[in-house]
Design a protein around this motif. Sequence first.
Motif, PDB file in Angstrom:
ATOM      1  N   PRO A 194      10.515 -16.923  11.572  1.00 14.04           N
ATOM      2  CA  PRO A 194      10.442 -15.958  10.464  1.00 14.04           C
ATOM      3  C   PRO A 194       9.393 -16.403   9.446  1.00 14.04           C
ATOM      4  O   PRO A 194       9.356 -17.569   9.052  1.00 14.04           O
ATOM      5  CB  PRO A 194      11.852 -16.007   9.867  1.00 14.04           C
ATOM      6  CG  PRO A 194      12.372 -17.356  10.235  1.00 14.04           C
ATOM      7  CD  PRO A 194      11.787 -17.688  11.577  1.00 14.04           C
ATOM      8  N   TRP A 195       8.539 -15.461   9.019  1.00 18.04           N
ATOM      9  CA  TRP A 195       7.416 -15.810   8.147  1.00 18.04           C
ATOM     10  C   TRP A 195       7.430 -14.997   6.863  1.00 18.04           C
ATOM     11  O   TRP A 195       7.911 -13.871   6.814  1.00 18.04           O
ATOM     12  CB  TRP A 195       6.081 -15.574   8.868  1.00 18.04           C
ATOM     13  CG  TRP A 195       5.697 -16.719   9.746  1.00 18.04           C
ATOM     14  CD1 TRP A 195       6.116 -16.941  11.022  1.00 18.04           C
ATOM     15  CD2 TRP A 195       4.838 -17.798   9.404  1.00 18.04           C
ATOM     16  NE1 TRP A 195       5.570 -18.099  11.494  1.00 18.04           N
ATOM     17  CE2 TRP A 195       4.775 -18.647  10.532  1.00 18.04           C
ATOM     18  CE3 TRP A 195       4.105 -18.131   8.264  1.00 18.04           C
ATOM     19  CZ2 TRP A 195       4.019 -19.812  10.543  1.00 18.04           C
ATOM     20  CZ3 TRP A 195       3.344 -19.289   8.278  1.00 18.04           C
ATOM     21  CH2 TRP A 195       3.308 -20.114   9.398  1.00 18.04           C
ATOM     22  N   ILE A 196       6.839 -15.593   5.852  1.00 13.02           N
ATOM     23  CA  ILE A 196       6.556 -14.924   4.577  1.00 13.02           C
ATOM     24  C   ILE A 196       5.048 -14.841   4.458  1.00 13.02           C
ATOM     25  O   ILE A 196       4.366 -15.874   4.437  1.00 13.02           O
ATOM     26  CB  ILE A 196       7.148 -15.706   3.392  1.00 13.02           C
ATOM     27  CG1 ILE A 196       8.676 -15.792   3.536  1.00 13.02           C
ATOM     28  CG2 ILE A 196       6.756 -15.056   2.068  1.00 13.02           C
ATOM     29  CD1 ILE A 196       9.295 -16.912   2.742  1.00 13.02           C
ATOM     30  N   ALA A 197       4.522 -13.638   4.437  1.00 11.82           N
ATOM     31  CA  ALA A 197       3.074 -13.444   4.347  1.00 11.82           C
ATOM     32  C   ALA A 197       2.670 -13.313   2.884  1.00 11.82           C
ATOM     33  O   ALA A 197       3.319 -12.612   2.111  1.00 11.82           O
ATOM     34  CB  ALA A 197       2.659 -12.200   5.126  1.00 11.82           C
ATOM     35  N   VAL A 198       1.606 -14.002   2.510  1.00  6.36           N
ATOM     36  CA  VAL A 198       1.114 -13.980   1.127  1.00  6.36           C
ATOM     37  C   VAL A 198       0.000 -12.953   1.000  1.00  6.36           C
ATOM     38  O   VAL A 198      -1.014 -13.035   1.698  1.00  6.36           O
ATOM     39  CB  VAL A 198       0.611 -15.371   0.699  1.00  6.36           C
ATOM     40  CG1 VAL A 198       0.178 -15.345  -0.767  1.00  6.36           C
ATOM     41  CG2 VAL A 198       1.698 -16.419   0.921  1.00  6.36           C
ATOM     42  N   GLU A 199       0.187 -11.995   0.122  1.00  8.45           N
ATOM     43  CA  GLU A 199      -0.798 -10.930  -0.065  1.00  8.45           C
ATOM     44  C   GLU A 199      -2.111 -11.469  -0.619  1.00  8.45           C
ATOM     45  O   GLU A 199      -2.134 -12.479  -1.327  1.00  8.45           O
ATOM     46  CB  GLU A 199      -0.261  -9.866  -1.019  1.00  8.45           C
ATOM     47  CG  GLU A 199       0.947  -9.118  -0.503  1.00  8.45           C
ATOM     48  CD  GLU A 199       1.400  -8.039  -1.464  1.00  8.45           C
ATOM     49  OE1 GLU A 199       0.597  -7.640  -2.328  1.00  8.45           O
ATOM     50  OE2 GLU A 199       2.555  -7.602  -1.353  1.00  8.45           O
ATOM     51  N   ASP A 226       6.917  -9.994   2.460  1.00 11.95           N
ATOM     52  CA  ASP A 226       5.579 -10.103   1.880  1.00 11.95           C
ATOM     53  C   ASP A 226       5.717 -10.640   0.464  1.00 11.95           C
ATOM     54  O   ASP A 226       6.518 -10.125  -0.323  1.00 11.95           O
ATOM     55  CB  ASP A 226       4.879  -8.744   1.839  1.00 11.95           C
ATOM     56  CG  ASP A 226       4.537  -8.223   3.226  1.00 11.95           C
ATOM     57  OD1 ASP A 226       4.536  -9.036   4.162  1.00 11.95           O
ATOM     58  OD2 ASP A 226       4.255  -7.017   3.361  1.00 11.95           O
ATOM     59  N   ALA A 227       4.945 -11.666   0.143  1.00 12.94           N
ATOM     60  CA  ALA A 227       4.960 -12.244  -1.201  1.00 12.94           C
ATOM     61  C   ALA A 227       3.698 -11.841  -1.939  1.00 12.94           C
ATOM     62  O   ALA A 227       2.600 -11.871  -1.379  1.00 12.94           O
ATOM     63  CB  ALA A 227       5.069 -13.771  -1.124  1.00 12.94           C
ATOM     64  N   GLY A 235       8.787 -19.987  -3.641  1.00  9.74           N
ATOM     65  CA  GLY A 235      10.173 -19.768  -4.040  1.00  9.74           C
ATOM     66  C   GLY A 235      11.013 -19.206  -2.906  1.00  9.74           C
ATOM     67  O   GLY A 235      12.167 -19.602  -2.712  1.00  9.74           O
ATOM     68  N   LEU A 236      10.426 -18.307  -2.130  1.00 13.22           N
ATOM     69  CA  LEU A 236      11.142 -17.715  -1.007  1.00 13.22           C
ATOM     70  C   LEU A 236      11.377 -18.741   0.107  1.00 13.22           C
ATOM     71  O   LEU A 236      12.433 -18.776   0.724  1.00 13.22           O
ATOM     72  CB  LEU A 236      10.361 -16.517  -0.464  1.00 13.22           C
ATOM     73  CG  LEU A 236      10.231 -15.321  -1.423  1.00 13.22           C
ATOM     74  CD1 LEU A 236       9.290 -14.275  -0.849  1.00 13.22           C
ATOM     75  CD2 LEU A 236      11.601 -14.709  -1.702  1.00 13.22           C
ATOM     76  N   GLY A 242      12.098 -18.302   5.135  1.00 11.48           N
ATOM     77  CA  GLY A 242      11.022 -18.270   6.112  1.00 11.48           C
ATOM     78  C   GLY A 242       9.982 -19.331   5.862  1.00 11.48           C
ATOM     79  O   GLY A 242      10.118 -20.168   4.959  1.00 11.48           O
ATOM     80  N   LEU A 243       8.928 -19.299   6.698  1.00  9.83           N
ATOM     81  CA  LEU A 243       7.804 -20.226   6.586  1.00  9.83           C
ATOM     82  C   LEU A 243       6.631 -19.505   5.942  1.00  9.83           C
ATOM     83  O   LEU A 243       6.566 -18.271   5.949  1.00  9.83           O
ATOM     84  CB  LEU A 243       7.390 -20.733   7.973  1.00  9.83           C
ATOM     85  CG  LEU A 243       8.278 -21.767   8.680  1.00  9.83           C
ATOM     86  CD1 LEU A 243       9.676 -21.243   8.933  1.00  9.83           C
ATOM     87  CD2 LEU A 243       7.626 -22.196   9.995  1.00  9.83           C
TER      88      LEU A 243
END
Length: 312
Positions: A194-199, A226-227, A235-236, A242-243
């Motif tokens: 699971p991923w967190i994508a940075v805008e 999406d961050a 923080g997430l 997620g990563l």
Amino acid sequence: MLDLRQLRYFSAVAETEHVGRAAEQLHISQSPLSRQIAQLEKNLGLTLFERSQQRIRLTRDGAIFLSEARALLRHADRLENLGRRLGRGEEGGLCIGYVADAMHTGVLPGALRRLQEESPGIHVALYSMAAAEQFEGLRQRSLDIALVREPPDRDDPVLRAASLLEDPLLLVLPAGHPLAAQETISAKDLDGQPWIAVEEPGDPVWRDTFVASCVASGFAPDIRLDAADPLTALGLVASGLGLALVQKSMVRGATEAVAVRTLPWHEASVQLWAVWHHVDLRPVVASFRETVLSDERELGAAPPAGGLASGV
């Protein structure tokens, strides 16, 4: 001819969606404000707002017009600032455009600190803007220097640029994640995680670019969130959601809730460039530019003088 006052009135009403609150902000009464908005619509031949007894809302055309009006008002403010400085004969005023990376990497704060130490009387106006807006500001001479992620076209006849630094992207994962126990992480380990994508502000295809870079490195990210910015992503991640890939400058001093790992096989970084008009009208501009460039050379982040780009 557009009336800047009417544009400011229009912007205030659009932001509040309430004539009364906008009038309070503008320190005028509601009646003249309503008349000015109506006059603007008449002059344009365009309906900017949908009106009802409960509220006032932008039309679709009004929303498009608002975006351009805000850009024009920002430029007008910078131009007024420039004119006042020139009218006072000030050599020591600077208008600087920047993106968020220029702040959290320490490039801009460091340069401003040194400027204040050497020339405490210089007035500085800072403008957080997209790269395209900054380039236009340089061409119009309402900005003195721009700090952006990407340089202008190499054959641009007006603008010059120099690379300041490359901020490598590091893997950030929750401290309790199974992979956090590994010092070395492979692409296969990340596949399907699971991923967190940075805008990336101002880049409409940032998500596609991120996925493509991951796939090219050998793994497919399962993007769950999406961050809006790297700090939000951190923080997430700390919450175990997620990563993420976050630039090195942002993970210094990260909390114990996250683990940080380098990925030698995933060569990606956030770049920062200084951009300026090729004609220096005031010595203070050239002086500050040299401060920015020399500060980065001292850190070992910038290329030597031969590394200047964009037609220098």
